[in-house]
Motif scaffolding. Structure first.
Motif, PDB file in Angstrom:
ATOM      1  N   PRO A   1       0.805  -1.230   0.000  1.00  0.00           N
ATOM      2  CA  PRO A   1       0.000   0.000   0.000  1.00  0.00           C
ATOM      3  C   PRO A   1       0.832   1.272   0.000  1.00  0.00           C
ATOM      4  O   PRO A   1       0.441   2.297  -0.587  1.00  0.00           O
ATOM      5  CB  PRO A   1      -0.826  -0.136   1.291  1.00  0.00           C
ATOM      6  N   PHE A   2       2.010   1.242   0.613  1.00  0.00           N
ATOM      7  CA  PHE A   2       2.900   2.402   0.657  1.00  0.00           C
ATOM      8  C   PHE A   2       3.362   2.821  -0.739  1.00  0.00           C
ATOM      9  O   PHE A   2       3.742   3.983  -0.952  1.00  0.00           O
ATOM     10  CB  PHE A   2       4.107   2.060   1.538  1.00  0.00           C
ATOM     11  N   HIS A   3       3.300   1.885  -1.704  1.00  0.00           N
ATOM     12  CA  HIS A   3       3.741   2.152  -3.082  1.00  0.00           C
ATOM     13  C   HIS A   3       3.054   3.390  -3.656  1.00  0.00           C
ATOM     14  O   HIS A   3       3.684   4.214  -4.318  1.00  0.00           O
ATOM     15  CB  HIS A   3       3.448   0.913  -3.932  1.00  0.00           C
ATOM     16  N   PHE A   4       1.746   3.524  -3.408  1.00  0.00           N
ATOM     17  CA  PHE A   4       1.009   4.692  -3.884  1.00  0.00           C
ATOM     18  C   PHE A   4       0.483   5.549  -2.748  1.00  0.00           C
ATOM     19  O   PHE A   4      -0.418   6.358  -2.934  1.00  0.00           O
ATOM     20  CB  PHE A   4      -0.127   4.269  -4.820  1.00  0.00           C
ATOM     21  N   GLY A   5       1.052   5.366  -1.563  1.00  0.00           N
ATOM     22  CA  GLY A   5       0.765   6.250  -0.449  1.00  0.00           C
ATOM     23  C   GLY A   5      -0.645   6.151   0.110  1.00  0.00           C
ATOM     24  O   GLY A   5      -1.090   7.078   0.801  1.00  0.00           O
ATOM     25  N   VAL A   6      -1.365   5.044  -0.140  1.00  0.00           N
ATOM     26  CA  VAL A   6      -2.727   4.935   0.388  1.00  0.00           C
ATOM     27  C   VAL A   6      -2.712   4.648   1.883  1.00  0.00           C
ATOM     28  O   VAL A   6      -3.707   4.868   2.580  1.00  0.00           O
ATOM     29  CB  VAL A   6      -3.544   3.866  -0.358  1.00  0.00           C
ATOM     30  N   SER A   7      -1.600   4.126   2.370  1.00  0.00           N
ATOM     31  CA  SER A   7      -1.388   3.948   3.806  1.00  0.00           C
ATOM     32  C   SER A   7       0.111   3.825   4.025  1.00  0.00           C
ATOM     33  O   SER A   7       0.900   3.813   3.076  1.00  0.00           O
ATOM     34  CB  SER A   7      -2.115   2.700   4.330  1.00  0.00           C
ATOM     35  N   SER A   8       0.500   3.695   5.289  1.00  0.00           N
ATOM     36  CA  SER A   8       1.924   3.569   5.603  1.00  0.00           C
ATOM     37  C   SER A   8       2.383   2.121   5.615  1.00  0.00           C
ATOM     38  O   SER A   8       3.547   1.845   5.930  1.00  0.00           O
ATOM     39  CB  SER A   8       2.206   4.208   6.970  1.00  0.00           C
ATOM     40  N   THR A   9       1.496   1.179   5.266  1.00  0.00           N
ATOM     41  CA  THR A   9       1.835  -0.236   5.315  1.00  0.00           C
ATOM     42  C   THR A   9       2.869  -0.586   4.258  1.00  0.00           C
ATOM     43  O   THR A   9       2.647  -0.393   3.059  1.00  0.00           O
ATOM     44  CB  THR A   9       0.583  -1.109   5.114  1.00  0.00           C
ATOM     45  N   THR A  10       4.010  -1.096   4.705  1.00  0.00           N
ATOM     46  CA  THR A  10       5.083  -1.487   3.801  1.00  0.00           C
ATOM     47  C   THR A  10       5.075  -3.007   3.620  1.00  0.00           C
ATOM     48  O   THR A  10       4.346  -3.722   4.297  1.00  0.00           O
ATOM     49  CB  THR A  10       6.437  -1.006   4.340  1.00  0.00           C
ATOM     50  N   ILE A  11       5.881  -3.484   2.685  1.00  0.00           N
ATOM     51  CA  ILE A  11       5.796  -4.889   2.288  1.00  0.00           C
ATOM     52  C   ILE A  11       6.075  -5.827   3.463  1.00  0.00           C
ATOM     53  O   ILE A  11       5.489  -6.910   3.557  1.00  0.00           O
ATOM     54  CB  ILE A  11       6.745  -5.170   1.099  1.00  0.00           C
ATOM     55  N   ASN A  12       6.967  -5.438   4.369  1.00  0.00           N
ATOM     56  CA  ASN A  12       7.289  -6.289   5.518  1.00  0.00           C
ATOM     57  C   ASN A  12       6.203  -6.318   6.577  1.00  0.00           C
ATOM     58  O   ASN A  12       6.204  -7.172   7.461  1.00  0.00           O
ATOM     59  CB  ASN A  12       8.600  -5.824   6.161  1.00  0.00           C
ATOM     60  N   GLN A  13       5.242  -5.388   6.490  1.00  0.00           N
ATOM     61  CA  GLN A  13       4.186  -5.297   7.496  1.00  0.00           C
ATOM     62  C   GLN A  13       2.911  -6.039   7.108  1.00  0.00           C
ATOM     63  O   GLN A  13       1.989  -6.146   7.919  1.00  0.00           O
ATOM     64  CB  GLN A  13       3.858  -3.823   7.767  1.00  0.00           C
ATOM     65  N   ILE A  14       2.858  -6.550   5.882  1.00  0.00           N
ATOM     66  CA  ILE A  14       1.667  -7.293   5.455  1.00  0.00           C
ATOM     67  C   ILE A  14       1.649  -8.637   6.177  1.00  0.00           C
ATOM     68  O   ILE A  14       2.654  -9.363   6.157  1.00  0.00           O
ATOM     69  CB  ILE A  14       1.675  -7.498   3.932  1.00  0.00           C
ATOM     70  N   PRO A  15       0.555  -8.994   6.824  1.00  0.00           N
ATOM     71  CA  PRO A  15       0.503 -10.269   7.555  1.00  0.00           C
ATOM     72  C   PRO A  15       0.786 -11.452   6.630  1.00  0.00           C
ATOM     73  O   PRO A  15       0.253 -11.531   5.525  1.00  0.00           O
ATOM     74  CB  PRO A  15      -0.936 -10.315   8.092  1.00  0.00           C
ATOM     75  N   ILE A  16       1.626 -12.364   7.087  1.00  0.00           N
ATOM     76  CA  ILE A  16       2.041 -13.473   6.246  1.00  0.00           C
ATOM     77  C   ILE A  16       0.864 -14.372   5.868  1.00  0.00           C
ATOM     78  O   ILE A  16       0.892 -15.045   4.836  1.00  0.00           O
ATOM     79  CB  ILE A  16       3.158 -14.278   6.946  1.00  0.00           C
TER      80      ILE A  16
END
Length: 215
Positions: A54-69
């Motif tokens: 989601p951080f890719h387009f700034g829709v939230s601060s969630t980065t790739i490492n924060q996505i639940p596995i």
């Protein structure tokens, strides 16, 4: 290919080499000189088969490492659109009968055979893409992961469009996987799907190893 349980599995990941825009490799160590072989890779975070955060387009601060596995696997429907035209805007109708079968949490793979154009200008500049109606339809259906063969779900040469489609999907926490291959080899309307992005802290996206397996 079959795994130890006798089920067929398919690798949906493009191999990294010079044909992948945004990837390069340099020899770092040589067996004859240093005692082992090693390389230094330079990889754009959205090169080859990859997942967007989601951080890719700034829709939230969630980065790739924060996505639940737990989000990285599940069952996926396969939409077959092998005759997709250059620059075609894909709609819910293009999904065919599977559009009525989605359950919340299902994923979707869209086969257009676009990966066969890898290495050409058309691969990036003429891709069939997710239209606004389709993006909103997938959000309404509660899709978990959306996987496509082109390098993007939208026209990378149109900032307004590429922003709009990514925002619709990422704001709804749809995981976007781009740059897939081998979707034409899948059997049946539904498969198991595993997509594991590199765990890059603060990453806007990352290369991913993506496989499908027979249910």
């Amino acid at each position: 290919m079959k795994n130890g349980f006798g089920k067929k599995i398919w690798d949906l990941t493009e191999g990294y080499d010079s044909i992948i825009a945004g990837f390069s490799s340099q020899v770092s160590k040589r067996l004859e000189v240093d005692g082992w072989n090693a390389s230094t890779y330079t990889i754009y975070s959205h090169a080859g088969t990859h997942m967007d955060a989601p951080f890719h387009f700034g829709v939230s601060s969630t980065t790739i490492n924060q996505i639940p596995i737990q989000r990285f696997w599940g069952e996926a429907w396969v939409a077959r659109i092998p005759h997709a035209k250059p620059r075609q805007i894909l709609t819910p109708e293009d999904l065919g009968s599977i559009a009525d079968l989605f359950q919340r949490g299902d994923s979707l793979l869209i086969q257009t055979d676009w990966n066969q154009r890898l290495g050409t200008a058309s691969f990036r500049d003429e891709l069939p893409r997710i239209g606004e109606r389709l993006a909103k339809f997938l959000v309404q259906k509660g899709i978990n992961m959306l996987g496509v063969e082109p390098p993007s779900v939208a026209d990378v040469n149109n900032l307004e469009e590429v922003t709009q489609i990514h925002e619709i999907l990422l704001e709804a926490e749809v995981l976007i996987i781009e740059g897939l291959c081998n979707l034409d080899k899948l059997i049946g309307e539904k498969v198991g799907l595993i997509a594991l992005p590199l765990k890059v802290n603060n990453g806007d996206g990352a290369p991913a190893r993506v496989i499908a397996y027979e249910l």
